[in-house]
Design a protein around this motif. Sequence first.
Motif, PDB file in Angstrom:
ATOM      1  N   PHE A   4     -48.460   7.640 -67.406  1.00 45.51           N
ATOM      2  CA  PHE A   4     -47.646   6.954 -66.413  1.00 45.51           C
ATOM      3  C   PHE A   4     -47.438   7.842 -65.188  1.00 45.51           C
ATOM      4  O   PHE A   4     -47.419   9.070 -65.283  1.00 45.51           O
ATOM      5  CB  PHE A   4     -46.285   6.574 -67.007  1.00 45.51           C
ATOM      6  N   GLN A 121     -43.908  -1.982 -67.764  1.00 41.49           N
ATOM      7  CA  GLN A 121     -43.935  -0.575 -67.349  1.00 41.49           C
ATOM      8  C   GLN A 121     -44.593  -0.411 -65.987  1.00 41.49           C
ATOM      9  O   GLN A 121     -45.232   0.600 -65.712  1.00 41.49           O
ATOM     10  CB  GLN A 121     -44.668   0.258 -68.415  1.00 41.49           C
ATOM     11  N   LYS A 122     -44.380  -1.421 -65.120  1.00 41.09           N
ATOM     12  CA  LYS A 122     -45.009  -1.352 -63.799  1.00 41.09           C
ATOM     13  C   LYS A 122     -44.129  -2.033 -62.763  1.00 41.09           C
ATOM     14  O   LYS A 122     -43.564  -3.103 -63.011  1.00 41.09           O
ATOM     15  CB  LYS A 122     -46.386  -2.019 -63.823  1.00 41.09           C
ATOM     16  N   SER A 132     -46.608   2.940 -62.110  1.00 41.82           N
ATOM     17  CA  SER A 132     -46.313   2.806 -63.526  1.00 41.82           C
ATOM     18  C   SER A 132     -45.223   3.778 -63.942  1.00 41.82           C
ATOM     19  O   SER A 132     -45.073   4.850 -63.365  1.00 41.82           O
ATOM     20  CB  SER A 132     -47.574   3.052 -64.369  1.00 41.82           C
TER      21      SER A 132
END
Length: 448
Positions: A4, A121-122, A132
């Motif tokens: 990420f 998660q974005k 991200s």
Amino acid sequence: MSEFDFDLFVIGAGSGGVRASRIAASHGARVALAEEYRVGGTCVIRGCVPKKLLVYGAHFAEDLKDARKFGWDVPDCKFDWNRLRDNVLAEVDRLEGLYGQTLDNHKVTLFKTRATVVGPQKVRLADGQEISAERILIATGGWPHVPEFPGSEHAITSNEVFHLETLPKRVVIAGGGYIANEFAGIFNEFGSKVTIVNRGDTILRGYDEQIRDRLLQISMTKGIEFKFNAPFQSIEKNDDGSLTVHLDNSEPIQADAVLVAAGRVPNSKGLGLEEIGVELDKDGAIKVDEANQSSVPSIYAVGDVTNRIQLTPVAIREGQAFADSVFGGKPTVVDYANVPSAVFSHPPIGAVGMTEAEARNKLGSIRVYTSDFRAMKNVLAGRNERALYKMIVNAATDQVVGLHMIGPDAPEILQAAAVAVKAGLTKTDFDNTVALHPSMAEELVLLK
């Protein structure tokens, strides 16, 4: 290396978001924060901080008059709204800079733009950039609720009130909550003719009945007019720029400004939350568990957007608890019992714990102690305004379960007294404490 871009992406740089960001970063997390308006959020930029500065300014109206009774030869004074407004806004600018500096010192990456959630998660920034993050925290706060009616576009909210170009001579305030009563006191002390219009029949719902009745009585004595059971029909803008407010069950009111203070709603619209499965309640609040986690495991929320308790210190506690729990290895749950609150009206109110009605319903057998008095300063100043302190005690255990106060400096006194209520101290503990004389606070240990 992490898959990420960041360990945590926070949307909203208000009190809760800033606290969560810097604490998470201090625990070693890589943190990014997006804010589409100004760093500091509602409280710092257009809420409790600038409002409290206006409250201080308004108090001088009575203090200057009272000073004559204390031997000061004070001439008639003229109030300059533009000077106070500009000084308050300058202080807001200073505080915003400090908040930004704090984030920079903790190496939080700040994006001064709008961000929306496009995946668990974005996030996507306004320029289209996608980022991200292992976890996302929503801390977008609340937003003033403006009911829909003809001419509602002519009204202002607490967002715009700090930027008025001139001081309105006649102000109509819609609502009966703390924002309505605080600004009623402010404008009244500045010399405006103030009318509070409430669609219901009660001000300050949720506060103790005797305390709110006392504020109503004092406010009316000061010249503030109240109209109850009078929902808005429409606002009509006149040729001279003034406004005509049409109400149900009441004659029209002429005004130079209409402030809608009809509550605040969670600021969750347009963030993309529902599209990815984040559950919201009927008011748009993000549903979270005691760990501030939403129905999507990687997405959390703190502060007013969760609509638990809409208070800045609560948002800060939630942000701290989230960061400590998730990134600091210190599982923390916020305790929402006995959260103190204040209304910075004229005079102000402080409260903690159960009201008399709540205590009777929950506990059954209670004892109620009150002190109804004139503050020493008011006596010499010839001001008949009376303070009221009220203590609610569980008759079975002697534990103090509620304190409610209206009078000069009530919030300052209540903060310390709230520690005693939170600690579960008894009426006997209060009685055994020697009074600090002469003070208003001593009434708390002299209640009989």
